[in-house]
Design a protein around this motif. Structure first.
Motif, PDB file in Angstrom:
ATOM      1  N   ASN A   3      -0.617   3.767  12.250  1.00  0.00           N
ATOM      2  CA  ASN A   3       0.804   3.543  12.516  1.00  0.00           C
ATOM      3  C   ASN A   3       1.055   2.152  13.089  1.00  0.00           C
ATOM      4  OD1 ASN A   3       1.792   5.971  11.566  1.00  0.00           O
ATOM      5  ND2 ASN A   3       1.476   7.001  13.518  1.00  0.00           N
ATOM      6  N   MET A   4       0.169   1.691  13.958  1.00  0.00           N
ATOM      7  CA  MET A   4       0.319   0.353  14.525  1.00  0.00           C
ATOM      8  C   MET A   4       0.197  -0.704  13.424  1.00  0.00           C
ATOM      9  SD  MET A   4      -1.949  -1.657  17.357  1.00  0.00           S
ATOM     10  CE  MET A   4      -3.275  -1.876  16.192  1.00  0.00           C
ATOM     11  N   THR A   5      -0.759  -0.505  12.521  1.00  0.00           N
ATOM     12  CA  THR A   5      -0.924  -1.443  11.414  1.00  0.00           C
ATOM     13  C   THR A   5       0.320  -1.455  10.536  1.00  0.00           C
ATOM     14  OG1 THR A   5      -3.295  -1.129  11.422  1.00  0.00           O
ATOM     15  CG2 THR A   5      -2.333  -2.008   9.407  1.00  0.00           C
ATOM     16  N   ARG A   6       0.840  -0.289  10.232  1.00  0.00           N
ATOM     17  CA  ARG A   6       2.048  -0.196   9.407  1.00  0.00           C
ATOM     18  C   ARG A   6       3.209  -0.924  10.070  1.00  0.00           C
ATOM     19  NH1 ARG A   6       6.248   2.594  10.326  1.00  0.00           N
ATOM     20  NH2 ARG A   6       5.163   3.962  11.743  1.00  0.00           N
ATOM     21  N   ARG A   7       3.397  -0.684  11.369  1.00  0.00           N
ATOM     22  CA  ARG A   7       4.488  -1.356  12.088  1.00  0.00           C
ATOM     23  C   ARG A   7       4.294  -2.866  12.094  1.00  0.00           C
ATOM     24  NH1 ARG A   7       3.837   3.070  15.602  1.00  0.00           N
ATOM     25  NH2 ARG A   7       2.489   1.824  16.929  1.00  0.00           N
ATOM     26  N   THR A   8       3.058  -3.301  12.329  1.00  0.00           N
ATOM     27  CA  THR A   8       2.775  -4.739  12.363  1.00  0.00           C
ATOM     28  C   THR A   8       3.070  -5.387  11.020  1.00  0.00           C
ATOM     29  OG1 THR A   8       1.059  -4.374  14.017  1.00  0.00           O
ATOM     30  CG2 THR A   8       0.991  -6.453  12.823  1.00  0.00           C
ATOM     31  N   VAL A   9       2.609  -4.757   9.962  1.00  0.00           N
ATOM     32  CA  VAL A   9       2.814  -5.306   8.622  1.00  0.00           C
ATOM     33  C   VAL A   9       4.299  -5.391   8.302  1.00  0.00           C
ATOM     34  CG1 VAL A   9       2.559  -4.739   6.173  1.00  0.00           C
ATOM     35  CG2 VAL A   9       0.585  -4.662   7.676  1.00  0.00           C
ATOM     36  N   LEU A  10       5.028  -4.335   8.590  1.00  0.00           N
ATOM     37  CA  LEU A  10       6.452  -4.323   8.260  1.00  0.00           C
ATOM     38  C   LEU A  10       7.271  -5.236   9.169  1.00  0.00           C
ATOM     39  CD1 LEU A  10       6.978  -0.573   7.344  1.00  0.00           C
ATOM     40  CD2 LEU A  10       6.768  -2.527   5.800  1.00  0.00           C
ATOM     41  N   ASN A  11       6.872  -5.377  10.419  1.00  0.00           N
ATOM     42  CA  ASN A  11       7.614  -6.264  11.327  1.00  0.00           C
ATOM     43  C   ASN A  11       7.363  -7.733  11.021  1.00  0.00           C
ATOM     44  OD1 ASN A  11       8.879  -4.240  12.713  1.00  0.00           O
ATOM     45  ND2 ASN A  11       7.347  -4.119  14.322  1.00  0.00           N
ATOM     46  N   ASN A  12       6.157  -8.049  10.569  1.00  0.00           N
ATOM     47  CA  ASN A  12       5.848  -9.440  10.248  1.00  0.00           C
ATOM     48  C   ASN A  12       6.520  -9.903   8.957  1.00  0.00           C
ATOM     49  OD1 ASN A  12       4.322  -9.721  12.523  1.00  0.00           O
ATOM     50  ND2 ASN A  12       2.378  -9.362  11.503  1.00  0.00           N
ATOM     51  N   HIS A  13       6.865  -8.999   8.100  1.00  0.00           N
ATOM     52  CA  HIS A  13       7.542  -9.311   6.839  1.00  0.00           C
ATOM     53  C   HIS A  13       8.817  -8.468   6.799  1.00  0.00           C
ATOM     54  CE1 HIS A  13       3.303 -10.213   6.214  1.00  0.00           C
ATOM     55  NE2 HIS A  13       3.739 -11.187   5.437  1.00  0.00           N
ATOM     56  N   ARG A  14       9.850  -8.972   7.388  1.00  0.00           N
ATOM     57  CA  ARG A  14      11.062  -8.176   7.592  1.00  0.00           C
ATOM     58  C   ARG A  14      11.866  -7.897   6.329  1.00  0.00           C
ATOM     59  NH1 ARG A  14      12.363  -6.467  12.582  1.00  0.00           N
ATOM     60  NH2 ARG A  14      11.283  -7.519  14.224  1.00  0.00           N
ATOM     61  N   THR A  15      11.784  -8.741   5.335  1.00  0.00           N
ATOM     62  CA  THR A  15      12.600  -8.519   4.145  1.00  0.00           C
ATOM     63  C   THR A  15      11.721  -8.265   2.931  1.00  0.00           C
ATOM     64  OG1 THR A  15      12.697 -10.895   3.763  1.00  0.00           O
ATOM     65  CG2 THR A  15      14.564  -9.899   4.916  1.00  0.00           C
ATOM     66  N   LEU A  18       6.432  -0.477   0.199  1.00  0.00           N
ATOM     67  CA  LEU A  18       5.405   0.553   0.080  1.00  0.00           C
ATOM     68  C   LEU A  18       4.094  -0.037  -0.447  1.00  0.00           C
ATOM     69  CD1 LEU A  18       4.740   3.544   0.342  1.00  0.00           C
ATOM     70  CD2 LEU A  18       5.593   3.857  -1.973  1.00  0.00           C
ATOM     71  N   LYS A  19       4.181  -0.905  -1.433  1.00  0.00           N
ATOM     72  CA  LYS A  19       2.984  -1.554  -1.968  1.00  0.00           C
ATOM     73  C   LYS A  19       2.320  -2.417  -0.912  1.00  0.00           C
ATOM     74  CE  LYS A  19       4.312  -1.673  -6.827  1.00  0.00           C
ATOM     75  NZ  LYS A  19       4.678  -2.529  -7.973  1.00  0.00           N
ATOM     76  N   PHE A  20       3.114  -3.106  -0.125  1.00  0.00           N
ATOM     77  CA  PHE A  20       2.590  -3.975   0.922  1.00  0.00           C
ATOM     78  C   PHE A  20       1.820  -3.154   1.963  1.00  0.00           C
ATOM     79  CE2 PHE A  20       2.782  -7.235   4.213  1.00  0.00           C
ATOM     80  CZ  PHE A  20       2.552  -8.377   3.461  1.00  0.00           C
ATOM     81  N   VAL A  21       2.391  -2.017   2.369  1.00  0.00           N
ATOM     82  CA  VAL A  21       1.724  -1.145   3.342  1.00  0.00           C
ATOM     83  C   VAL A  21       0.456  -0.560   2.723  1.00  0.00           C
ATOM     84  CG1 VAL A  21       1.952   1.006   4.642  1.00  0.00           C
ATOM     85  CG2 VAL A  21       3.820  -0.636   4.631  1.00  0.00           C
ATOM     86  N   TYR A  22       0.523  -0.170   1.458  1.00  0.00           N
ATOM     87  CA  TYR A  22      -0.643   0.370   0.762  1.00  0.00           C
ATOM     88  C   TYR A  22      -1.793  -0.642   0.788  1.00  0.00           C
ATOM     89  CZ  TYR A  22      -3.656   1.879  -3.058  1.00  0.00           C
ATOM     90  OH  TYR A  22      -4.732   2.234  -3.809  1.00  0.00           O
ATOM     91  N   LEU A  23      -1.503  -1.879   0.468  1.00  0.00           N
ATOM     92  CA  LEU A  23      -2.542  -2.910   0.471  1.00  0.00           C
ATOM     93  C   LEU A  23      -3.103  -3.145   1.871  1.00  0.00           C
ATOM     94  CD1 LEU A  23      -0.996  -5.436  -2.055  1.00  0.00           C
ATOM     95  CD2 LEU A  23      -2.965  -3.933  -2.412  1.00  0.00           C
ATOM     96  N   ALA A  24      -2.242  -3.082   2.867  1.00  0.00           N
ATOM     97  CA  ALA A  24      -2.716  -3.231   4.254  1.00  0.00           C
ATOM     98  C   ALA A  24      -3.668  -2.090   4.605  1.00  0.00           C
ATOM     99  CB  ALA A  24      -1.535  -3.253   5.215  1.00  0.00           C
ATOM    100  N   PHE A  25      -3.334  -0.866   4.192  1.00  0.00           N
ATOM    101  CA  PHE A  25      -4.207   0.282   4.463  1.00  0.00           C
ATOM    102  C   PHE A  25      -5.517   0.162   3.691  1.00  0.00           C
ATOM    103  CE2 PHE A  25      -0.701   3.488   5.801  1.00  0.00           C
ATOM    104  CZ  PHE A  25      -0.549   2.795   6.980  1.00  0.00           C
ATOM    105  N   GLN A  26      -5.478  -0.414   2.499  1.00  0.00           N
ATOM    106  CA  GLN A  26      -6.708  -0.634   1.737  1.00  0.00           C
ATOM    107  C   GLN A  26      -7.628  -1.597   2.488  1.00  0.00           C
ATOM    108  OE1 GLN A  26      -7.842   0.907  -1.067  1.00  0.00           O
ATOM    109  NE2 GLN A  26      -6.091   2.225  -0.671  1.00  0.00           N
TER     110      GLN A  26
END
Length: 88
Positions: free
Chosen positions: A49-61, A69-77
């Motif tokens: 969850n922290m990783t997801r929040r970090t990824v989404l907060n760093n790239h706001r748009t 969703l693809k961006f979060v998927y790649l971060a989880f990979q």
């Protein structure tokens, strides 16, 4: 010896009622081997969850929900590659 309800009902009044209402489901969790139960820890879930929040907060748009969703998927990979050999 203090019972569960006596200890926890004052700070958390609903907890023992919820446990009693869902006892059959909870007891089923105890049947799993310890090896499986240690895989699904709160720390691992919170880490994701922290990783997801970090990824989404760093790239706001994002142009679409699908791109986010693809961006979060790649971060989880990337996390999965770092955790090889360690339980999630």
């Amino acid at each position: 010896m203090m019972t569960f309800a006596e200890k926890w009902d004052k700070p958390y009044p609903i907890i023992s009622k919820s446990w009693m209402a869902h006892w059959q489901r909870l007891i089923g969790l105890l049947a799993f081997p310890v090896e499986i139960l240690t895989i699904y820890t709160t720390n691992a879930i919170e880490s994701l969850n922290m990783t997801r929040r970090t990824v989404l907060n760093n790239h706001r748009t994002f142009p679409t929900d699908e791109s986010a969703l693809k961006f979060v998927y790649l971060a989880f990979q990337n996390i999965s590659k770092k955790r090889i050999g360690r339980p999630l």
